[in-house]
Design an enzyme around this catalytic site. Structure first.
Site, PDB file in Angstrom:
ATOM      1  N   SER A  77       0.802  -1.218   0.000  1.00  0.00           N
ATOM      2  CA  SER A  77       0.000   0.000   0.000  1.00  0.00           C
ATOM      3  C   SER A  77       0.835   1.267   0.000  1.00  0.00           C
ATOM      4  O   SER A  77       1.627   1.488  -0.898  1.00  0.00           O
ATOM      5  CB  SER A  77      -0.958  -0.030   1.181  1.00  0.00           C
ATOM      6  OG  SER A  77      -1.883   1.025   1.084  1.00  0.00           O
ATOM      7  N   HIS A  78       0.701   2.067   1.052  1.00  0.00           N
ATOM      8  CA  HIS A  78       1.348   3.378   1.098  1.00  0.00           C
ATOM      9  C   HIS A  78       2.787   3.284   1.615  1.00  0.00           C
ATOM     10  O   HIS A  78       3.474   4.292   1.696  1.00  0.00           O
ATOM     11  CB  HIS A  78       0.553   4.288   2.025  1.00  0.00           C
ATOM     12  CG  HIS A  78       0.357   3.675   3.373  1.00  0.00           C
ATOM     13  ND1 HIS A  78      -0.524   2.636   3.586  1.00  0.00           N
ATOM     14  CD2 HIS A  78       0.958   3.912   4.536  1.00  0.00           C
ATOM     15  CE1 HIS A  78      -0.454   2.283   4.852  1.00  0.00           C
ATOM     16  NE2 HIS A  78       0.439   3.027   5.457  1.00  0.00           N
TER      17      HIS A  78
ATOM     18  N   ASP B 135      -2.767   6.380  -3.261  1.00  0.00           N
ATOM     19  CA  ASP B 135      -1.595   5.740  -2.655  1.00  0.00           C
ATOM     20  C   ASP B 135      -1.011   4.640  -3.547  1.00  0.00           C
ATOM     21  O   ASP B 135      -1.420   4.457  -4.685  1.00  0.00           O
ATOM     22  CB  ASP B 135      -1.931   5.196  -1.264  1.00  0.00           C
ATOM     23  CG  ASP B 135      -2.833   3.972  -1.326  1.00  0.00           C
ATOM     24  OD1 ASP B 135      -3.613   3.865  -2.289  1.00  0.00           O
ATOM     25  OD2 ASP B 135      -2.755   3.134  -0.408  1.00  0.00           O
TER      26      ASP B 135
ATOM     27  N   ASP C 290      -1.267   1.410  -3.834  1.00  0.00           N
ATOM     28  CA  ASP C 290      -2.123   0.399  -4.471  1.00  0.00           C
ATOM     29  C   ASP C 290      -3.473   0.953  -4.901  1.00  0.00           C
ATOM     30  O   ASP C 290      -4.369   0.196  -5.280  1.00  0.00           O
ATOM     31  CB  ASP C 290      -2.297  -0.813  -3.557  1.00  0.00           C
ATOM     32  CG  ASP C 290      -2.970  -0.466  -2.238  1.00  0.00           C
ATOM     33  OD1 ASP C 290      -2.812   0.680  -1.770  1.00  0.00           O
ATOM     34  OD2 ASP C 290      -3.668  -1.330  -1.678  1.00  0.00           O
TER      35      ASP C 290
ATOM     36  N   ASP D  26      -6.023   2.477  -3.301  1.00  0.00           N
ATOM     37  CA  ASP D  26      -7.277   2.411  -2.538  1.00  0.00           C
ATOM     38  C   ASP D  26      -7.490   3.639  -1.648  1.00  0.00           C
ATOM     39  O   ASP D  26      -8.565   3.821  -1.103  1.00  0.00           O
ATOM     40  CB  ASP D  26      -7.389   1.104  -1.735  1.00  0.00           C
ATOM     41  CG  ASP D  26      -6.233   0.864  -0.783  1.00  0.00           C
ATOM     42  OD1 ASP D  26      -5.308   1.714  -0.733  1.00  0.00           O
ATOM     43  OD2 ASP D  26      -6.245  -0.180  -0.101  1.00  0.00           O
ATOM     44  N   ARG D  27      -6.475   4.490  -1.490  1.00  0.00           N
ATOM     45  CA  ARG D  27      -6.652   5.688  -0.656  1.00  0.00           C
ATOM     46  C   ARG D  27      -6.857   6.927  -1.521  1.00  0.00           C
ATOM     47  O   ARG D  27      -6.465   6.942  -2.687  1.00  0.00           O
ATOM     48  CB  ARG D  27      -5.422   5.921   0.213  1.00  0.00           C
ATOM     49  CG  ARG D  27      -5.181   4.822   1.206  1.00  0.00           C
ATOM     50  CD  ARG D  27      -4.059   5.195   2.147  1.00  0.00           C
ATOM     51  NE  ARG D  27      -3.899   4.138   3.133  1.00  0.00           N
ATOM     52  CZ  ARG D  27      -3.357   4.302   4.328  1.00  0.00           C
ATOM     53  NH1 ARG D  27      -2.874   5.488   4.669  1.00  0.00           N
ATOM     54  NH2 ARG D  27      -3.267   3.294   5.163  1.00  0.00           N
TER      55      ARG D  27
ATOM     56  N   LYS E 165     -11.650  -0.223  -0.310  1.00  0.00           N
ATOM     57  CA  LYS E 165     -11.723   1.209  -0.466  1.00  0.00           C
ATOM     58  C   LYS E 165     -11.162   1.561  -1.845  1.00  0.00           C
ATOM     59  O   LYS E 165     -10.430   0.771  -2.420  1.00  0.00           O
ATOM     60  CB  LYS E 165     -11.000   1.927   0.661  1.00  0.00           C
ATOM     61  CG  LYS E 165      -9.546   1.546   0.887  1.00  0.00           C
ATOM     62  CD  LYS E 165      -9.045   2.215   2.153  1.00  0.00           C
ATOM     63  CE  LYS E 165      -7.562   1.978   2.378  1.00  0.00           C
ATOM     64  NZ  LYS E 165      -7.324   0.811   3.258  1.00  0.00           N
TER      65      LYS E 165
HETATM   66  C1  VG1 Z   1      -3.716   1.631   8.388  1.00  0.00           C
HETATM   67  C2  VG1 Z   1      -4.924   2.527   8.571  1.00  0.00           C
HETATM   68  C3  VG1 Z   1      -6.199   1.730   8.333  1.00  0.00           C
HETATM   69  C4  VG1 Z   1      -6.141   1.088   6.929  1.00  0.00           C
HETATM   70  C5  VG1 Z   1      -4.873   0.268   6.797  1.00  0.00           C
HETATM   71  C6  VG1 Z   1      -4.714  -0.288   5.403  1.00  0.00           C
HETATM   72  O1  VG1 Z   1      -3.759   0.578   9.331  1.00  0.00           O
HETATM   73  O2  VG1 Z   1      -4.946   3.098   9.852  1.00  0.00           O
HETATM   74  O3  VG1 Z   1      -7.312   2.580   8.465  1.00  0.00           O
HETATM   75  O4  VG1 Z   1      -7.265   0.263   6.731  1.00  0.00           O
HETATM   76  O5  VG1 Z   1      -3.734   1.071   7.088  1.00  0.00           O
HETATM   77  O6  VG1 Z   1      -4.684   0.729   4.439  1.00  0.00           O
HETATM   78  P1  VG1 Z   1      -2.918   0.600  10.710  1.00  0.00           P
HETATM   79  O7  VG1 Z   1      -3.182  -0.732  11.354  1.00  0.00           O
HETATM   80  O8  VG1 Z   1      -1.491   0.826  10.331  1.00  0.00           O
HETATM   81  O9  VG1 Z   1      -3.473   1.754  11.472  1.00  0.00           O
HETATM   82  V1  VG1 Z   1      -3.835   0.457   3.006  1.00  0.00           V
HETATM   83  O10 VG1 Z   1      -4.173   1.709   1.974  1.00  0.00           O
HETATM   84  O11 VG1 Z   1      -2.279   0.444   3.689  1.00  0.00           O
HETATM   85  O12 VG1 Z   1      -4.253  -1.033   2.489  1.00  0.00           O
HETATM   86 CO    CO Z   2      -3.541   1.324   0.125  1.00  0.00          CO
END
Ligand code: VG1
Ligand code: CO
Length: 543
Positions: A113-114, A277, A279, A281-282, A376
């Protein structure tokens, strides 16, 4: 083609976190490490013989290699077909869309992801089920327990499959189909939004910028925003996916989407700015000199849904993750809809959407989505905003301020303390927990504490219980202080401190959020001993 059974031994700590298994590339590249996890998934997801698996990722370093490993293992394990995005590319929401549209058994999405990418950075793998959403906890627990006993995995000896040309080929008994990663997704977006109205808006001189952050949404945004919607070339910034995201941190927030933020808060500001981001989804939504918090964004999309063709008949309900501000709750109450509060992570929304209880969902962490997929969806949120802007013909700032006037403003901020010592992080939460008995009734930051707890969630559809999802201090006036440990980091612990206060008075809605929350921030530190216990004098990231 002969199936080989390779003997192996378990690795420690292959428990999927908030969204799948996330590790440093050097951890994932250990001999048999990826194979162990993939085989543990295959051993935990029921009978898929002859069925379809979807595979794709955000294009980061190790994506292509991991896909080749997965394709061979899928063939050996008896899948009938794998749909894989051209070049190994599929954004997370596009993968969800493809799983649903092609009635696949499930999908493997490769992304961290990010988190940054590259040989010294992060990689991740996540299994999504047939509804297109992240595997629920019952499945991830099964996968995890399998990783602890695994003693063999299945593969075939074969050449790598060409991933760059669209078309089908055979891998043993299994078919591999390389698909256009954008087509199915673009078609779905066109079915939800008024593309003609957005096209007219863009033709009428409305200017926008979309920052793909050198990550997966570049190709999607170019086809949809510059192609189908006719925005001028160059509207999409950083649109070429790079294995290391050009050294950046593909996290669409005010800190990391710096180039876009500089434009939108500078003299060259345009009407609308957005970023996504790693992937896809953000999303981050910006107006001219204006930042829309993700919590407000969810509430505003819900309040304006009837202006968008895909949601014209109304929405069934709204869900938000617990730390997300209660702005959406106020819209739900005004519309007479149910509002659900789930633990952090998209996997909790799937059951609610499958049961028809909610249409829109969101998280404070720049995640918004609906039941069009089960993830998302960054570009979806951008198109939703564009559709509203095309109908209302007002600026982003005006739309947000009018929303606050009507519903009140939920001041909101998240402070992240990254890379903290794990024991110190646990001690911070424990110190707050130790005061659960004495805090209620006390005055804190000029407000009365009403209730404290460790957030627990009982799924209203299947009755499953998830405990310890965040330490909460809830105030009588609706304000909240929440502490939570991240489940997506790959080094040390990350403490997330979430702060919220409600302001109904229009005259007092114009403050800076950090100022409006200053008392709450000080109270949170005093109660938890956060700075003292971690040795940090300020957060790593403030949003
Ligand atoms: C974080 C965010 C959460 C989100 C997750 C995955 O998780 O707070 O809201 O669903 O990332 O997002 P954590 O456990 O680090 O707080 V993504 O765009 O990284 O798939
Ligand atoms: Co993501």
């Amino acid at each position: 083609m002969e199936v080989q059974s390779v003997s192996t031994t378990p690795f420690d700590d292959q428990r999927p976190g908030t969204s799948g298994l996330r590790k440093k590339v050097r951890v994932l590249r250990q001999r048999h490490y990826l194979e162990n996890f993939v085989q543990s998934v295959f051993d935990s997801i029921g009978d898929f013989r002859g069925r379809t698996l979807v595979v794709g990722g955000d294009g980061r370093y190790y994506n292509r290699q991991a896909i080749q490993t997965i394709l061979k293992m899928a063939a050996a394990n008896g899948f009938g077909k794998v749909l894989v995005g051209q070049g190994g590319i599929l954004s997370t929401p596009a993968a969800s869309c493809v799983i649903r549209k092609h009635q696949a058994h499930g999908g493997l999405i490769l992304s961290a992801s990010h988190n940054p990418g590259g040989p010294d950075e992060d990689f991740g793998i996540k299994y999504n089920i047939a509804n297109g959403g992240p595997a629920p906890e019952a499945v991830t627990e099964k996968i995890f327990s399998r990783t602890r006993t695994i003693d063999r995995y299945l593969t075939v000896a074969a050449d790598d499959v060409p991933l760059d040309v669209i078309g089908a080929c055979a891998l043993g008994e299994m078919q591999v189909e390389v698909i256009d990663p954008v087509a199915d997704y673009a078609e779905l977006m066109q079915s939800l939004f008024d593309f003609d109205a957005i096209r007219r808006l863009l033709a009428d001189g409305f200017r926008m910028k979309f920052d793909a952050m050198h990550a997966v949404t570049g190709p999607y945004a170019r086809v949809i925003i510059e192609g189908m919607l006719g925005a001028p070339q160059g509207t999409v910034m950083h649109g070429e996916p790079k294995e290391d995201f050009a050294g950046g941190h593909p996290d669409p927030n005010l800190t990391y989407a710096k180039d876009l933020v500089d434009i939108m808060f500078g003299e060259q500001a345009v009407d609308f700015g957005a970023a996504s981001d790693g992937d896809g989804d953000r999303n981050m939504i910006l107006g001219r000199n204006f930042f829309v918090t993700p919590s407000d964004s969810l509430a505003i999309l819900a309040a304006n849904a009837e202006q968008v063709p895909g949601y014209r008949d109304g929405i069934a309900g709204i869900a938000r993750s617990m730390p997300t501000s209660a702005a959406a709750d106020r819209v739900a109450a005004a519309l007479g809809l149910d509002c659900y509060e789930t633990p952090t992570g998209w996997k909790f929304f799937g059951n609610l959407m499958d049961a028809g209880k909610v249409t829109l969902c969101g998280e404070e962490s720049f995640g918004t989505g609906s039941d069009h997929v089960r993830e998302k969806d960054g570009l979806w949120a951008v198109l939703f905003w564009l559709n509203i802007l095309a109908v209302r013909k007002q600026s982003v700032a005006t739309i947000v301020r009018e929303h606050w006037q009507r519903f009140g403003r939920n001041y909101y901020s998240r402070h992240d303390y990254e890379g903290v010592d794990a024991d110190a992080a646990a001690a911070v939460l424990q110190r707050v927990r130790d005061q659960f008995g004495t805090l209620p009734g006390q005055q804190l930051a000029g407000r009365t504490v009403q209730h404290c707890d460790d957030f627990a969630y009982t799924d209203p559809v299947d009755g499953s219980v998830s405990e310890n999802q965040g330490v909460r201090i809830l105030f009588a006036d609706g304000s909240r202080i929440i502490f939570r440990l991240s489940g997506t980091g790959t080094s040390g612990a990350t403490i997330r401190l979430y702060l919220e206060s409600y302001e109904p008075d229009v005259q007092k809605q114009g403050q800076d959020a950090q100022q409006a929350l200053a008392d709450m921030i000080a109270a949170a530190d005093a109660i938890s001993g956060l700075r003292e216990l971690t040795g940090r004098d300020r957060p790593t990231v403030i949003t």
